[in-house]
Design a protein around this motif. Structure first.
Motif, short mmCIF file in Angstrom:
data_model
loop_
_atom_site.label_atom_id
_atom_site.label_comp_id
_atom_site.label_asym_id
_atom_site.label_seq_id
_atom_site.Cartn_x
_atom_site.Cartn_y
_atom_site.Cartn_z
N ARG A 1 0.96 -1.39 -0.01
CA ARG A 1 -0.02 -0.16 0.02
C ARG A 1 0.94 1.36 0.13
NH1 ARG A 1 -2.34 0.93 5.94
NH2 ARG A 1 -0.50 0.06 7.31
N TYR A 2 2.06 1.17 0.49
CA TYR A 2 2.95 2.38 0.53
C TYR A 2 3.80 2.50 -0.66
CZ TYR A 2 1.94 2.47 5.53
OH TYR A 2 1.20 2.46 6.69
N VAL A 3 4.41 1.26 -1.39
CA VAL A 3 5.17 1.09 -2.35
C VAL A 3 4.10 1.65 -3.59
CG1 VAL A 3 6.30 -0.13 -3.91
CG2 VAL A 3 6.69 -0.54 -1.37
N ASP A 4 2.85 1.20 -3.61
CA ASP A 4 2.08 1.55 -4.83
C ASP A 4 1.80 3.03 -4.78
OD1 ASP A 4 1.81 -1.05 -5.24
OD2 ASP A 4 -0.33 -1.36 -4.61
N LEU A 5 1.80 3.67 -3.74
CA LEU A 5 1.67 5.18 -3.80
C LEU A 5 2.87 6.06 -3.95
CD1 LEU A 5 -0.53 5.71 -0.46
CD2 LEU A 5 -1.24 6.02 -3.00
N ALA A 6 3.98 5.28 -4.32
CA ALA A 6 5.31 5.92 -4.67
C ALA A 6 5.57 5.46 -6.12
CB ALA A 6 6.21 5.64 -3.60
N PRO A 7 4.80 5.40 -7.18
CA PRO A 7 5.33 4.79 -8.49
C PRO A 7 6.50 5.14 -9.17
CG PRO A 7 3.36 6.35 -8.65
CD PRO A 7 3.66 6.25 -7.15
N GLU A 8 7.08 6.44 -8.89
CA GLU A 8 8.02 7.05 -9.59
C GLU A 8 9.31 6.04 -9.72
OE1 GLU A 8 5.47 10.34 -8.04
OE2 GLU A 8 6.30 8.37 -7.17
N ASP A 9 10.03 6.05 -10.82
CA ASP A 9 11.05 5.30 -10.62
C ASP A 9 12.38 5.96 -10.05
OD1 ASP A 9 10.33 3.04 -12.26
OD2 ASP A 9 10.65 4.01 -14.21
N LEU B 1 8.21 7.68 1.20
CA LEU B 1 7.29 8.49 0.38
C LEU B 1 5.95 8.01 0.35
CD1 LEU B 1 7.31 11.05 -1.76
CD2 LEU B 1 7.81 9.47 -3.55
N GLY B 2 5.49 6.62 0.04
CA GLY B 2 4.26 6.11 0.17
C GLY B 2 3.56 6.24 1.32
N HIS B 3 4.28 6.06 2.46
CA HIS B 3 3.77 6.49 3.93
C HIS B 3 3.33 7.82 4.01
CE1 HIS B 3 3.89 7.09 8.17
NE2 HIS B 3 3.19 5.99 8.33
N GLU B 4 4.22 8.65 3.58
CA GLU B 4 3.91 10.20 3.63
C GLU B 4 2.69 10.56 2.80
OE1 GLU B 4 5.91 14.29 2.78
OE2 GLU B 4 6.88 12.43 1.68
N ARG B 5 2.61 9.99 1.79
CA ARG B 5 1.27 10.23 0.80
C ARG B 5 -0.02 9.50 1.53
NH1 ARG B 5 4.18 9.54 -5.00
NH2 ARG B 5 5.04 11.61 -5.22
N ALA B 6 0.40 8.57 2.03
CA ALA B 6 -1.07 7.75 2.66
C ALA B 6 -1.66 8.61 3.75
CB ALA B 6 -0.52 6.37 3.19
N HIS B 7 -0.89 9.11 4.43
CA HIS B 7 -1.30 10.03 5.60
C HIS B 7 -1.98 11.03 5.06
CE1 HIS B 7 -0.97 7.58 9.03
NE2 HIS B 7 0.26 7.18 8.64
N LEU B 8 -1.27 11.93 4.14
CA LEU B 8 -1.84 13.19 3.28
C LEU B 8 -3.05 12.78 2.65
CD1 LEU B 8 1.43 14.78 1.69
CD2 LEU B 8 0.17 15.29 4.04
N VAL C 1 12.79 7.88 -7.23
CA VAL C 1 12.12 7.90 -5.81
C VAL C 1 12.97 9.25 -5.00
CG1 VAL C 1 13.61 6.57 -4.55
CG2 VAL C 1 11.31 6.84 -3.81
N LEU C 2 14.16 9.59 -5.49
CA LEU C 2 14.68 10.62 -4.83
C LEU C 2 14.05 12.10 -5.34
CD1 LEU C 2 18.40 9.42 -4.69
CD2 LEU C 2 16.73 9.22 -2.81
N ALA C 3 13.91 12.28 -6.46
CA ALA C 3 13.36 13.39 -7.10
C ALA C 3 11.98 13.34 -6.46
CB ALA C 3 13.41 13.36 -8.52
N ALA C 4 11.21 12.43 -6.60
CA ALA C 4 9.80 12.51 -6.09
C ALA C 4 9.75 12.92 -4.47
CB ALA C 4 9.23 10.94 -6.41
N ILE C 5 10.75 12.28 -3.81
CA ILE C 5 10.90 12.49 -2.26
C ILE C 5 11.08 14.26 -2.07
CG2 ILE C 5 12.20 12.41 -0.31
CD1 ILE C 5 12.63 9.42 -0.84
N GLN C 6 12.15 14.53 -2.95
CA GLN C 6 12.54 15.96 -2.99
C GLN C 6 11.14 16.99 -3.37
OE1 GLN C 6 15.82 17.36 -2.48
NE2 GLN C 6 14.66 19.26 -2.17
N ALA C 7 10.57 16.44 -4.28
CA ALA C 7 9.35 17.32 -4.66
C ALA C 7 8.11 17.19 -3.82
CB ALA C 7 8.91 16.80 -6.10
N GLN C 8 8.13 16.40 -3.00
CA GLN C 8 6.90 16.22 -2.04
C GLN C 8 7.00 17.25 -1.01
OE1 GLN C 8 4.37 13.83 -2.67
NE2 GLN C 8 3.33 14.72 -0.89
#
Length: 168
Positions: free
Chosen positions: A15-23, A153-160, A25-32
């Protein structure tokens, strides 16, 4: 870097990995970072809000996000350094009961999360390609470092998502 595949994490973690589909992940974490700050601070005037009695407050969710970020980061580092020692689990409700998030300003809790996230981002950026593939056991389940990065990243997005759907 490729996304983690099943087998690099237990099924409940999907459920967390699925919320972070980006290859990347470092850029996605930064952008989040900006998204998270905006979503948390929209509750600055009501940090004790709960969508129903018995559920965590916005302060508690923010503190929990910081705790989990620290745990996931520690686990990723542990496995990246090829330490074969298994790591224990953590029970989020027990941790919440032992916290004092309700007494802390929401902005401070958010800053704690951001500091943990920044620290983890620096750590992840310094890993060799081989380190991303390393595995370890946490709470009796196998994980790769790559799975933990996506899980952060997925855990963060899940709570948001919960804040947006149930608290707004």
């Amino acid at each position: 870097m490729a996304r983690p595949q099943p087998g690099e994490y237990p099924p409940f973690y999907a459920r967390y990995v699925d919320l972070a589909p980006e290859d990347d992940v470092l850029a996605a974490i930064q952008a989040q970072a900006a998204v998270t700050e905006q979503q948390i601070l929209q509750f600055a005037d009501r940090p004790d809000h709960r969508y129903t009695p018995g559920k965590w407050s916005v302060r508690q969710i923010t503190g929990h996000m910081a705790d989990t970020e620290r745990v996931f980061g520690f686990r990723a580092l542990w496995f990246a350094r090829a330490d074969a020692s298994p790591l224990p689990g953590f029970e989020q409700d027990d941790w919440m009961a032992a916290s004092d998030f309700e007494t802390q300003p929401l902005a401070e809790l958010l800053a704690g999360f951001q500091a943990a996230r920044t620290n983890n981002l620096y750590m992840l950026r310094q890993l060799s390609p081989d380190a991303w593939e390393r595995r370890g056991l946490a709470n009796g389940h196998p994980f790769t470092v790559r799975a933990y990065a996506h899980g952060m990243l997925g855990h963060e997005r899940a709570h948001l998502n919960v804040l947006a759907e149930k608290y707004s």
